[in-house]
Design an enzyme around this catalytic site. Structure first.
Site, mmCIF file in Angstrom:
data_model
loop_
_atom_site.group_PDB
_atom_site.id
_atom_site.type_symbol
_atom_site.label_atom_id
_atom_site.label_comp_id
_atom_site.label_asym_id
_atom_site.label_seq_id
_atom_site.Cartn_x
_atom_site.Cartn_y
_atom_site.Cartn_z
ATOM 1 N N LYS A 182 -5.788 -9.020 11.312
ATOM 2 C CA LYS A 182 -5.673 -7.569 11.148
ATOM 3 C C LYS A 182 -7.043 -7.042 10.750
ATOM 4 O O LYS A 182 -7.616 -7.446 9.735
ATOM 5 C CB LYS A 182 -4.638 -7.244 10.072
ATOM 6 C CG LYS A 182 -4.523 -5.746 9.810
ATOM 7 C CD LYS A 182 -3.401 -5.445 8.849
ATOM 8 C CE LYS A 182 -3.346 -3.957 8.547
ATOM 9 N NZ LYS A 182 -2.293 -3.630 7.573
ATOM 10 N N ARG A 229 -1.768 6.237 8.101
ATOM 11 C CA ARG A 229 -1.939 6.398 6.661
ATOM 12 C C ARG A 229 -1.493 7.774 6.198
ATOM 13 O O ARG A 229 -0.943 7.910 5.108
ATOM 14 C CB ARG A 229 -3.385 6.120 6.268
ATOM 15 C CG ARG A 229 -3.685 4.644 6.423
ATOM 16 C CD ARG A 229 -5.070 4.281 5.954
ATOM 17 N NE ARG A 229 -5.364 2.899 6.330
ATOM 18 C CZ ARG A 229 -6.558 2.367 6.287
ATOM 19 N NH1 ARG A 229 -7.592 3.078 5.872
ATOM 20 N NH2 ARG A 229 -6.735 1.116 6.644
ATOM 21 N N LYS A 277 -4.063 -7.139 15.499
ATOM 22 C CA LYS A 277 -3.918 -5.700 15.276
ATOM 23 C C LYS A 277 -5.249 -5.084 14.938
ATOM 24 O O LYS A 277 -5.944 -5.633 14.098
ATOM 25 C CB LYS A 277 -2.929 -5.490 14.129
ATOM 26 C CG LYS A 277 -2.786 -4.057 13.686
ATOM 27 C CD LYS A 277 -1.897 -3.961 12.479
ATOM 28 C CE LYS A 277 -1.864 -2.515 12.040
ATOM 29 N NZ LYS A 277 -1.170 -2.326 10.802
ATOM 30 N N CYS A 334 0.796 -1.242 0.000
ATOM 31 C CA CYS A 334 0.000 0.000 0.000
ATOM 32 C C CYS A 334 0.822 1.283 0.000
ATOM 33 O O CYS A 334 0.379 2.298 -0.524
ATOM 34 C CB CYS A 334 -1.017 0.011 1.137
ATOM 35 S SG CYS A 334 -0.287 0.017 2.777
#
Ligand code: PBG
Length: 334
Positions: A204, A214, A257, A131
């Site tokens: 996750k 992010r 997570k 990502c």
């Protein structure tokens, strides 16, 4: 014949639970869980360029470093007896398939070398996910508007191998594609890296608590969200299936997570599997504490140690946390 013994439990006034809380020494003697600097992993953001040490606005105290500025930071981390760092790369160039993620001279590959040169014994763990490297910000290859699982696997495997070839000690896939642990294990084994462990982000969740990360890593999806691959926060049985699948595929350490809204998931995983278990105390969890502490609404040290202890009490062996350096310093000071 032996008479059945009836044990009569003490009750008040014989029973006084406060007896063992009277002094610091007594409390320490009966303490069930402890946080140690040796349990912590410190995440680091590495940015392409030179002479960069830039604080992340939403995560006070956390910085983006260029590889040339790493040595000082790495020495500090090692002095605090934190055993490991987790690397995230912020490349200059992004494309559809995240090709800068698996370049031999990519940003993470450069950082690994810089760290290994400074403190060879510090464990270098790398986050394996596309990502930060894809133009669309998704964790895999996009085909017809969908994240394509099977086309992503070879790229993740290539990325993991290039990290290991650069000197990474452990690889940590965080993409949530099905089959990625197996794909990475096979790729590493074929190249002879049979001894390199995989720490999988096994359970996750698709979480709002990743917000500050992010923006820190420029990795927000440009369309849609991550709910077609990350887990639904409502589910716990499914987390056990995810963990089981990753163990079957060859994960050596499994992770839950985020940590704080998922302490019950950590406990379930701990009760079900005998594998080393990590929990990721994520960016949003860090930012909330920092923001409240800055206002004077919380005592930072107190709250951070309470949070880390709670994650251990829930059953985690290892904690990934942006508080690692502060916590290690406080533990040292006693
Ligand atoms: C990459 C990745 C993310 C985090 C770790 N690896 C972001 C995401 O999935 O969107 C989050 C870490 C944090 O919030 O501290 N996929």
């Amino acid at each position: 014949m032996l008479k059945k013994r009836v044990i009569k439990l003490a009750e008040y006034p014989q029973l006084r639970l406060r007896r063992l809380r009277r002094s610091p020494a007594l409390r320490a003697l009966v303490r069930e869980n402890r946080v140690d600097a040796g349990d912590l992993i410190y995440p680091l953001f590495i940015e392409e360029g030179k002479n960069i040490k830039r604080e992340i606005a939403s995560m006070p105290g956390v910085f983006r470093f260029s590889p040339d500025r790493l040595p000082g930071e790495i020495e500090d981390i090692a002095k605090l007896k934190i055993p490991a760092v987790l690397l995230f790369g912020i490349p200059k160039e992004k494309d559809e398939t995240g090709s800068s993620a698996y370049k031999a001279k990519g940003i993470v590959q450069q950082a690994i070398k810089a760290i290994k040169k400074t403190v060879p014994e510090l464990l270098v763990i790398t986050d394996v996910c596309l990502c930060e490297y894809t133009s669309h910000g998704h964790c895999g290859v996009v085909c017809d508007g969908q994240v394509d699982n099977d086309r992503t696997l070879p790229l993740l495997a290539k990325m993991a191998l290039s990290h290991v070839e650069a000197g990474a000690d452990i690889v940590a896939p965080s993409d949530m594609m099905d089959g990625r642990v197996l794909a990475i294990r096979q790729e590493l084994d074929e190249a002879g890296h049979v001894e390199t462990p995989i720490l999988s982000y096994a359970a996750k969740y698709s979480s709002g608590f990743y917000g500050p990360f992010r923006s820190a890593a420029d990795s927000a999806p440009q369309f849609g969200d991550r709910r077609s691959y990350q887990m639904d926060p409502a589910n716990v049985r499914e987390a056990l299936r995810e963990v089981e699948a990753d163990i079957v595929e060859g994960a050596d350490i499994v992770m839950v997570k985020p940590a704080l809204s998922y302490l019950d998931v950590i406990r379930e995983v701990r009760n079900t599997f005998d594998y080393p278990l990590a929990a990721y105390n994520v960016s949003g969890e860090y930012s909330m504490v920092k923001a409240a502490a800055k206002q004077g609404w919380l005592d930072e040290k107190n709250v951070v140690m309470e949070i880390l202890t709670s994650i251990k009490r829930a059953g985690a062996d290892i904690i990934l946390t942006y508080h690692a350096k502060d916590a290690a310093r406080w533990l040292k000071e006693g």
